[in-house]
Write a protein that holds these residues in place. Structure first.
Motif, PDB file in Angstrom:
ATOM      1  N   ARG A 160     -31.921  35.285  11.756  1.00 44.67           N
ATOM      2  CA  ARG A 160     -30.964  35.277  12.855  1.00 44.67           C
ATOM      3  C   ARG A 160     -30.250  36.615  12.960  1.00 44.67           C
ATOM      4  NH1 ARG A 160     -27.182  30.223  11.791  1.00 44.67           N
ATOM      5  NH2 ARG A 160     -27.159  31.219   9.739  1.00 44.67           N
ATOM      6  N   VAL A 161     -29.684  36.835  14.129  1.00 41.57           N
ATOM      7  CA  VAL A 161     -28.867  38.031  14.320  1.00 41.57           C
ATOM      8  C   VAL A 161     -27.638  37.940  13.419  1.00 41.57           C
ATOM      9  CG1 VAL A 161     -27.535  39.366  15.977  1.00 41.57           C
ATOM     10  CG2 VAL A 161     -29.657  38.254  16.693  1.00 41.57           C
ATOM     11  N   THR A 162     -27.341  39.008  12.729  1.00 46.35           N
ATOM     12  CA  THR A 162     -26.187  39.039  11.829  1.00 46.35           C
ATOM     13  C   THR A 162     -25.060  39.826  12.487  1.00 46.35           C
ATOM     14  OG1 THR A 162     -27.558  38.882   9.846  1.00 46.35           O
ATOM     15  CG2 THR A 162     -25.345  39.803   9.587  1.00 46.35           C
ATOM     16  N   LEU A 171     -27.014  39.053   4.820  1.00 49.10           N
ATOM     17  CA  LEU A 171     -28.174  39.887   4.509  1.00 49.10           C
ATOM     18  C   LEU A 171     -28.022  40.484   3.116  1.00 49.10           C
ATOM     19  CD1 LEU A 171     -28.409  41.843   7.898  1.00 49.10           C
ATOM     20  CD2 LEU A 171     -29.605  39.733   7.261  1.00 49.10           C
ATOM     21  N   VAL A 172     -29.081  40.391   2.329  1.00 52.04           N
ATOM     22  CA  VAL A 172     -29.079  40.983   0.985  1.00 52.04           C
ATOM     23  C   VAL A 172     -30.228  41.969   0.911  1.00 52.04           C
ATOM     24  CG1 VAL A 172     -29.162  40.584  -1.493  1.00 52.04           C
ATOM     25  CG2 VAL A 172     -28.119  38.869   0.009  1.00 52.04           C
ATOM     26  N   VAL A 196     -34.182  41.203   9.377  1.00 50.23           N
ATOM     27  CA  VAL A 196     -33.678  41.151  10.746  1.00 50.23           C
ATOM     28  C   VAL A 196     -34.839  40.886  11.699  1.00 50.23           C
ATOM     29  CG1 VAL A 196     -31.628  42.580  10.399  1.00 50.23           C
ATOM     30  CG2 VAL A 196     -33.816  43.677  10.894  1.00 50.23           C
ATOM     31  N   PRO A 197     -34.631  40.088  12.768  1.00 50.37           N
ATOM     32  CA  PRO A 197     -35.716  39.707  13.672  1.00 50.37           C
ATOM     33  C   PRO A 197     -36.160  40.814  14.618  1.00 50.37           C
ATOM     34  CG  PRO A 197     -33.668  38.707  14.395  1.00 50.37           C
ATOM     35  CD  PRO A 197     -33.381  39.355  13.069  1.00 50.37           C
ATOM     36  N   GLU A 198     -35.265  41.753  14.942  1.00 51.40           N
ATOM     37  CA  GLU A 198     -35.619  42.863  15.819  1.00 51.40           C
ATOM     38  C   GLU A 198     -35.167  44.168  15.195  1.00 51.40           C
ATOM     39  OE1 GLU A 198     -35.213  42.359  20.232  1.00 51.40           O
ATOM     40  OE2 GLU A 198     -33.944  40.676  19.632  1.00 51.40           O
ATOM     41  N   ASN A 199     -35.921  45.231  15.480  1.00 54.95           N
ATOM     42  CA  ASN A 199     -35.649  46.526  14.878  1.00 54.95           C
ATOM     43  C   ASN A 199     -34.600  47.277  15.697  1.00 54.95           C
ATOM     44  OD1 ASN A 199     -35.812  48.741  13.224  1.00 54.95           O
ATOM     45  ND2 ASN A 199     -37.847  49.379  13.898  1.00 54.95           N
ATOM     46  N   MET A 230     -23.753  44.287  15.249  1.00 55.06           N
ATOM     47  CA  MET A 230     -24.717  43.200  15.086  1.00 55.06           C
ATOM     48  C   MET A 230     -26.078  43.775  14.727  1.00 55.06           C
ATOM     49  SD  MET A 230     -24.679  41.992  19.089  1.00 55.06           S
ATOM     50  CE  MET A 230     -22.884  41.894  19.050  1.00 55.06           C
ATOM     51  N   PHE A 231     -26.729  43.142  13.768  1.00 50.44           N
ATOM     52  CA  PHE A 231     -28.020  43.613  13.273  1.00 50.44           C
ATOM     53  C   PHE A 231     -29.128  42.636  13.669  1.00 50.44           C
ATOM     54  CE2 PHE A 231     -24.896  45.444  10.372  1.00 50.44           C
ATOM     55  CZ  PHE A 231     -25.280  46.772  10.372  1.00 50.44           C
ATOM     56  N   GLY A 232     -30.188  43.183  14.290  1.00 52.93           N
ATOM     57  CA  GLY A 232     -31.367  42.376  14.586  1.00 52.93           C
ATOM     58  C   GLY A 232     -31.386  41.711  15.935  1.00 52.93           C
TER      59      GLY A 232
END
Length: 383
Positions: free
Chosen positions: A57-59, A151-152, A203-206, A223-225
């Protein structure tokens, strides 16, 4: 009331009728009798094999606005986690935090990483040095697990400062910096944090995106991803990255009241979340300041009469044929009742450097940093 309930239950139990139960064959037994079980199990296994895996998921990482100077979020490093406040900086590519090996005043006033308390820390004894516009650090390179929300990132390279210079670092409301620029400007043979997140499938998207607010609370985010469309109005306008080091783009021109005041033949600009102001070459910025009747003070800052702010024109950045107005309410800040300071700064180095579109610009425009397509997306923020 308890007793009434209890007696009612007893009375009801005396009226129950016992009904014999007949065993019903299971689906497996029925299919086996009809010689269909094997085909059914094969079909089920095929459907499970082709079922799409659950995507990350988006973080969303909250950021806190400190006096419109910088935006700070919390990460942790090591096992068990040690927390640090960092700037998520698109103008650099390395992660570093203070360490217990540092005796500089800036380290004394901030949290320090303790390697011996982390079971996952890996030492290298490799010396490093990083320079910033407001200070510098020297230190050692290490590896450890880095956590951003859920996220780790395993075995992430990061710097442990041994010296930190500059008053800005000493009195900063952050401990370290997490760089989000391209790996081409990172320390040799290291992978920046976001590249690690992508390579490790976290992450789902770069891509990542920023919403920077003037609100002093945690309403700002990185937001990441992915992208949350509720933070902006209209459609994202995409701008190609012109040089894959910083997040650099080509600006067509800079104008006021329909007249070009800078970049008449185009120029370069870096989109930088780690810089608070808009910075440009000396001569063009002086031309803009002249157009708003700003005057120099004894401290070297430029000010205007606060009574004039509402009548000042927008500074319009045209980027990839799209206009991005920056109103006076953004490029002028009021710090006293009758004095208003300019949020424009000048690069006096004499070198041919790009403009820097810092937080003054980014508070107006939601920004997507798309590594997959090497482009930046811009759209007006939701007020």
């Amino acid at each position: 009331m308890r007793w009434i309930g209890f007696l009612s239950l007893v009375a009801l139990s005396e009226c129950l009728v016992t009904v014999p139960l007949t065993k019903i064959k299971s689906m497996r037994e029925s299919l086996r009798e009809r010689d269909l079980l094997r085909d059914h199990l094969r079909q089920y296994a095929h459907s499970q094999a082709n079922k799409p895996l659950r995507q990350p998921r988006v973080t969303v990482q909250p950021l806190r606005n400190y006096l419109d100077m910088y935006y700070v979020g919390t990460i942790s490093i090591g096992t068990p986690p040690q927390k640090f406040k960092v700037i998520f900086d698109t103008g650099s590519a390395d992660l570093w935090v203070p360490s217990i090996y540092c005796s500089s005043p800036a380290c004394v006033t901030h949290k320090t990483f303790k390697p011996l308390r982390s079971s996952t820390f890996q030492d290298t004894n490799r010396p490093i040095r990083l320079l910033y516009g407001s200070g510098s650090m020297t230190g050692l390179l290490g590896y450890d697990d880095v956590r951003i929300r859920n996220l780790v990132c395993k075995s992430q390279a990061f710097g442990l400062s041994t010296t930190e210079s500059g008053i800005a670092l000493e009195f900063a409301a952050f401990d370290g910096i997490l760089g989000l620029a391209y790996p081409t400007i990172a320390l040799n043979d290291t992978t920046p944090v976001f590249d690690s997140l992508w390579k490790q499938g976290l992450v789902p998207e770069n891509l990542f995106a920023f919403y920077l607010s003037s609100n002093k609370r945690n309403s700002s985010v990185v937001m990441f991803g992915g992208v949350d469309h509720s933070y902006y109005r209209g459609e994202l306008q995409w701008v190609p990255v012109s040089e894959q080091e910083f997040w650099q783009v080509t600006v067509d021109s800079i104008s006021m009241n329909g007249t070009v005041v800078a970049c008449p033949d185009g120029c370069q600009a870096v989109v930088d979340t780690g810089t608070s102001l808009v910075i440009g070459p000396l001569s063009p910025v002086l031309n803009i300041l002249k157009n708003i009747n700003a005057y120099n003070t004894s401290t070297g800052e430029y000010v205007v009469s606060c009574d004039d702010v509402q009548s000042l024109p927008d500074i319009v950045f045209t980027i990839n044929n799209v206009t991005y107005p920056v109103p006076a309410s953004a490029y002028i800040r009021r710090e006293q009742t009758d004095i208003c300071f300019s949020n424009l700064d000048m690069d006096t180095s004499g070198r041919s450097r790009p403009w820097v579109l810092g937080d003054v610009f980014l508070r107006l425009y939601f920004t997507v940093f798309d590594r997959a397509n090497n482009r930046i997306g811009l759209a007006p923020v939701v007020a």
